[in-house]
Design a protein around this motif. Structure first.
Motif, PDB file in Angstrom:
ATOM      1  N   MET A 121     -99.083   2.821  13.138  1.00 52.64           N
ATOM      2  CA  MET A 121     -99.475   1.825  11.715  1.00 52.64           C
ATOM      3  C   MET A 121     -99.954   2.745  10.907  1.00 52.64           C
ATOM      4  O   MET A 121    -100.038   2.431   9.764  1.00 52.64           O
ATOM      5  N   ASP A 122    -100.452   4.084  11.211  1.00 51.42           N
ATOM      6  CA  ASP A 122    -101.107   4.984  10.165  1.00 51.42           C
ATOM      7  C   ASP A 122     -99.921   5.683   9.426  1.00 51.42           C
ATOM      8  O   ASP A 122     -99.494   6.676   9.527  1.00 51.42           O
ATOM      9  N   GLU A 123     -99.427   5.012   8.415  1.00 53.66           N
ATOM     10  CA  GLU A 123     -98.029   5.257   7.896  1.00 53.66           C
ATOM     11  C   GLU A 123     -98.240   6.453   6.933  1.00 53.66           C
ATOM     12  O   GLU A 123     -97.556   7.249   6.580  1.00 53.66           O
ATOM     13  N   ASN A 124     -99.484   6.581   6.171  1.00 53.59           N
ATOM     14  CA  ASN A 124     -99.825   7.841   5.195  1.00 53.59           C
ATOM     15  C   ASN A 124    -100.360   8.959   5.909  1.00 53.59           C
ATOM     16  O   ASN A 124    -100.814   9.723   5.343  1.00 53.59           O
ATOM     17  N   GLY A 125    -100.703   8.572   7.158  1.00 43.39           N
ATOM     18  CA  GLY A 125    -101.531   9.686   7.983  1.00 43.39           C
ATOM     19  C   GLY A 125    -102.900  10.255   7.523  1.00 43.39           C
ATOM     20  O   GLY A 125    -103.247  11.392   7.861  1.00 43.39           O
ATOM     21  N   ASP A 126    -103.625   9.195   7.103  1.00 40.28           N
ATOM     22  CA  ASP A 126    -104.942   9.682   6.508  1.00 40.28           C
ATOM     23  C   ASP A 126    -106.005   9.495   7.508  1.00 40.28           C
ATOM     24  O   ASP A 126    -107.214   9.392   7.402  1.00 40.28           O
ATOM     25  N   GLY A 127    -105.587   8.786   8.781  1.00 33.32           N
ATOM     26  CA  GLY A 127    -106.416   8.501   9.880  1.00 33.32           C
ATOM     27  C   GLY A 127    -107.088   7.367   9.646  1.00 33.32           C
ATOM     28  O   GLY A 127    -108.248   6.922  10.425  1.00 33.32           O
ATOM     29  N   TYR A 128    -106.852   6.426   8.757  1.00 27.72           N
ATOM     30  CA  TYR A 128    -107.637   5.103   8.497  1.00 27.72           C
ATOM     31  C   TYR A 128    -106.484   3.996   8.511  1.00 27.72           C
ATOM     32  O   TYR A 128    -105.217   4.147   7.847  1.00 27.72           O
ATOM     33  N   LEU A 129    -106.590   2.747   8.772  1.00 24.09           N
ATOM     34  CA  LEU A 129    -105.888   1.411   8.685  1.00 24.09           C
ATOM     35  C   LEU A 129    -106.357   0.793   7.674  1.00 24.09           C
ATOM     36  O   LEU A 129    -107.699   0.291   7.903  1.00 24.09           O
ATOM     37  N   SER A 130    -105.750   0.537   6.571  1.00 23.88           N
ATOM     38  CA  SER A 130    -106.479   0.005   5.459  1.00 23.88           C
ATOM     39  C   SER A 130    -106.400  -1.472   5.970  1.00 23.88           C
ATOM     40  O   SER A 130    -105.328  -2.198   6.498  1.00 23.88           O
ATOM     41  N   LEU A 131    -107.173  -2.408   5.363  1.00 24.82           N
ATOM     42  CA  LEU A 131    -107.373  -3.801   5.613  1.00 24.82           C
ATOM     43  C   LEU A 131    -106.943  -4.632   4.665  1.00 24.82           C
ATOM     44  O   LEU A 131    -107.036  -4.122   3.438  1.00 24.82           O
TER      45      LEU A 131
END
Length: 138
Positions: A128-138
Motif C-alpha cells: 500500500m505504501d506506493e510512494n515508499g515514504d514509510g507512511y500511509l496517507s489517510l
C-alpha cells in the motif's frame, strides 16, 4: 391511455374523438411536456446521480478499513499511519483479514509474494505504501 377506445365504446364520437376535435390543445400539451422533459430530465438525473454518489461515498467512508483502523489505533486526528502503527493494528485478526481481503487482487498481481496465504502485515504495508515514504496517507 385508452381515451380514444373509451370514447368509441361509449358512442362519443360525433365530430371525432377529443384529440381529433381539438388538435391545437392536444399538440400544445404534448409540445409543452416534451420541452419540459427535454430540459428538466437531465437536471433530475444529475441530481439523483449526485445524491446516490454521496450515499455510496458515505457508506464507503463509514465502512472503510481506514476508519476502522484509525479508530482501533486512536488515530482520529492523524493524517497518516506509520508502518509500526499499521503492524500494531494488524494484531487485530479482523483488521488484518479485512485488509488482506481488500487487497486480494493486488496481492495476486504482486511479483514479490510467493503465496498469498503467507502474507505478513509488513508485506501488506509495503504493497500500500506506493510512494515508499514509510507512511500511509489517510
Amino acid at each position: 391511455g385508452g381515451g380514444t377506445v373509451n370514447n368509441i365504446l361509449f358512442g362519443d364520437i360525433k365530430g371525432g374523438v377529443n384529440w381529433v376535435r381539438n388538435p391545437q390543445s392536444t399538440l400544445a400539451v404534448a409540445l409543452l411536456a416534451s420541452i419540459l422533459t427535454f430540459f428538466l430530465w437531465p437536471v433530475a438525473c444529475h441530481g439523483l446521480a449526485e445524491k446516490r454518489l454521496q450515499r455510496i461515498h458515505d457508506a464507503a467512508a463509514s465502512n472503510s478499513w481506514w476508519a476502522w483502523g484509525r479508530r482501533s489505533l486512536g488515530l482520529m486526528d492523524h493524517q497518516r499511519i506509520t508502518k509500526a502503527e499499521f503492524i500494531a493494528a494488524c494484531r487485530h485478526e479482523d483488521f488484518f483479514h479485512d485488509v488482506r481481503r481488500l487487497l486480494w487482487k493486488r496481492l495476486h498481481q504482486s511479483q514479490s509474494i510467493a503465496h498469498v496465504g503467507e502474507v505478513s502485515p509488513e508485506c501488506l504495508f509495503n504493497l500500500m505504501d506506493e510512494n515508499g515514504d514509510g507512511y500511509l496517507s489517510l
